[in-house]
Write a protein that holds these residues in place. Structure first.
Motif, short mmCIF file in Angstrom:
data_model
loop_
_atom_site.label_atom_id
_atom_site.label_comp_id
_atom_site.label_asym_id
_atom_site.label_seq_id
_atom_site.Cartn_x
_atom_site.Cartn_y
_atom_site.Cartn_z
N GLU A 15 -13.92 5.25 155.05
CA GLU A 15 -14.91 6.00 154.02
C GLU A 15 -15.29 7.57 154.28
O GLU A 15 -16.49 8.05 153.96
N GLU A 16 -14.37 8.34 154.63
CA GLU A 16 -14.47 9.61 154.80
C GLU A 16 -14.86 10.46 153.63
O GLU A 16 -15.53 11.68 153.75
N PHE A 17 -14.62 9.96 152.34
CA PHE A 17 -15.11 10.55 151.09
C PHE A 17 -16.27 10.26 150.87
O PHE A 17 -16.98 11.13 150.48
N HIS A 18 -16.65 8.99 151.00
CA HIS A 18 -18.05 8.56 150.64
C HIS A 18 -19.08 8.77 151.57
O HIS A 18 -20.41 9.33 151.36
N LEU A 19 -18.83 8.67 152.81
CA LEU A 19 -19.65 8.84 154.13
C LEU A 19 -20.77 9.72 154.02
O LEU A 19 -21.92 9.76 154.15
N PRO A 20 -20.15 11.06 153.83
CA PRO A 20 -21.08 12.22 153.87
C PRO A 20 -21.88 12.39 152.72
O PRO A 20 -23.08 12.65 153.05
N ARG A 21 -21.37 11.99 151.82
CA ARG A 21 -22.51 11.92 150.54
C ARG A 21 -23.53 11.09 150.84
O ARG A 21 -24.73 11.29 150.63
N LEU A 22 -23.48 9.81 151.27
CA LEU A 22 -24.51 8.84 151.61
C LEU A 22 -25.41 9.31 152.80
O LEU A 22 -26.67 9.75 152.64
N LEU A 23 -24.62 9.82 153.91
CA LEU A 23 -25.63 10.26 154.92
C LEU A 23 -26.46 11.84 154.76
O LEU A 23 -27.45 11.77 155.10
N SER A 24 -26.00 12.78 153.96
CA SER A 24 -26.54 13.63 153.33
C SER A 24 -27.79 13.37 152.65
O SER A 24 -28.87 13.96 152.66
N SER A 25 -27.84 12.12 151.80
CA SER A 25 -28.65 11.87 150.74
C SER A 25 -30.06 11.28 151.54
O SER A 25 -31.21 11.31 151.34
N ILE A 26 -29.81 10.79 152.66
CA ILE A 26 -30.69 10.08 153.70
C ILE A 26 -31.13 10.93 154.86
O ILE A 26 -32.16 10.52 155.64
N GLN A 27 -30.65 12.06 155.31
CA GLN A 27 -30.76 13.07 156.55
C GLN A 27 -32.09 13.36 156.64
O GLN A 27 -32.70 13.36 157.48
N SER A 28 -32.94 13.56 155.36
CA SER A 28 -34.18 14.23 155.72
C SER A 28 -35.30 13.20 155.83
O SER A 28 -36.32 13.39 156.25
#
Length: 287
Positions: A15-28
């Motif tokens: 999931e190298e394409f999807h995972l950064p998008r998800l983790l960035s959305s919940i990082q805060s």
């Protein structure tokens, strides 16, 4: 300061394409994030480590069993867990709801439903029974569990009270599924799991964990509809289901992408399942 109210658990496989998008959305939200990977061969684990996630690996059998393993694999220190797939992202409104969550006022609640926004080939599917679409994704840790009576439709079960967050979205968009060959190959594998499950139900080897209730929570309503579905005749029910979704529930308004999705998911997939159930029946007679 680390979030002390909930943690995230995420399932991954390449999931190298999807995972950064998800983790960035919940990082805060500064919540501990745990990832159970199925043996990725791309950059998934490197990305997860880069975001400070705790990663473990477990061989994949099916989604319910993988979630069962995930809930047991980590040393969760928070009273709640949010369980996500790698192709999810949290909308700003959902992040705001989570940011304000302290557990106060939820003392008698064991599960929270999120409203999923499903996007297929770039289009939000707003009809055909797909909006609103509620998924139990936030559960009290140690109380909620994965329903192992399902092969493919993974869901969590909690005793007692649940609530629905109607505001905000858990956005689901799998870019791999923009290639129809991937979608068909994936759902062909899923049809094996569903056909085997339904065949076992016909042999009284499985029963529903969730009590069917048309007036109950979203999963109880689904359990009620499934109890009807399993009684319907093979080969007829895919036609009925597609007609209901596309015309009665106005999937026709979802445009070209909607036609492709509703036809494939409501008719083609269900027909393939029925064919494979029929093959299992004939195989038993011949054995």
């Amino acid at each position: 300061m680390p979030n002390s109210y909930f943690s995230f658990i995420i399932l991954t496989y390449n999931e190298e394409f999807h995972l950064p998008r998800l983790l960035s959305s919940i990082q805060s939200l500064y919540a501990a994030t745990y990832i159970l990977d199925s043996g990725s061969t791309d950059g998934t684990v490197v990305i997860a480590n880069g975001f400070g996630c705790t990663v473990k690996t477990n061989a994949f059998v099916n989604h319910p069993k993988q979630w069962h393993a995930a809930l047991a694999a980590f040393n969760i220190q928070t009273p709640w867990v949010v369980c996500l797939d790698a192709d999810h992202t949290a909308s700003p409104e959902l992040v705001a709801l989570l940011a304000g969550f302290t557990g106060k006022g939820f003392e008698d609640v064991n599960g929270i439903y999120f409203n999923r926004k499903n996007i297929f080939k770039g289009k939000w599917l707003r009809h055909g029974g797909y909006s609103p679409f509620y998924l139990l994704k936030m559960i009290r840790f140690g109380v909620g569990y994965s329903d192992l009576n399902e092969n493919m439709d993974h869901r969590f079960v909690v005793p007692g009270k649940t609530v629905i967050w109607k505001e905000g979205y858990l956005i689901e968009e799998n870019f791999k599924e923009n290639h129809i060959a991937f979608w068909i190959s994936k759902h062909n594998r899923y049809s094996d799991l569903v056909a085997a499950e339904e065949w076992e139900r016909m042999l009284k080897m499985r029963s529903q964990t969730i009590k069917p209730n048309l007036l109950g929570n979203p999963d109880e309503k689904k359990a009620f509809l499934k109890s009807i579905w399993w009684k319907m005749p093979l080969y007829v029910r895919p036609f009925i289901y597609f007609f209901h979704r596309y015309f009665i529930q106005l999937g026709i308004l979802d445009g070209k992408q909607g036609f492709v999705f509703h036809f494939l998911q409501a008719f083609w997939f269900r027909l393939v399942v029925d064919i494979k159930i029929d093959e299992l029946k004939k195989g038993q007679k011949q054995s």
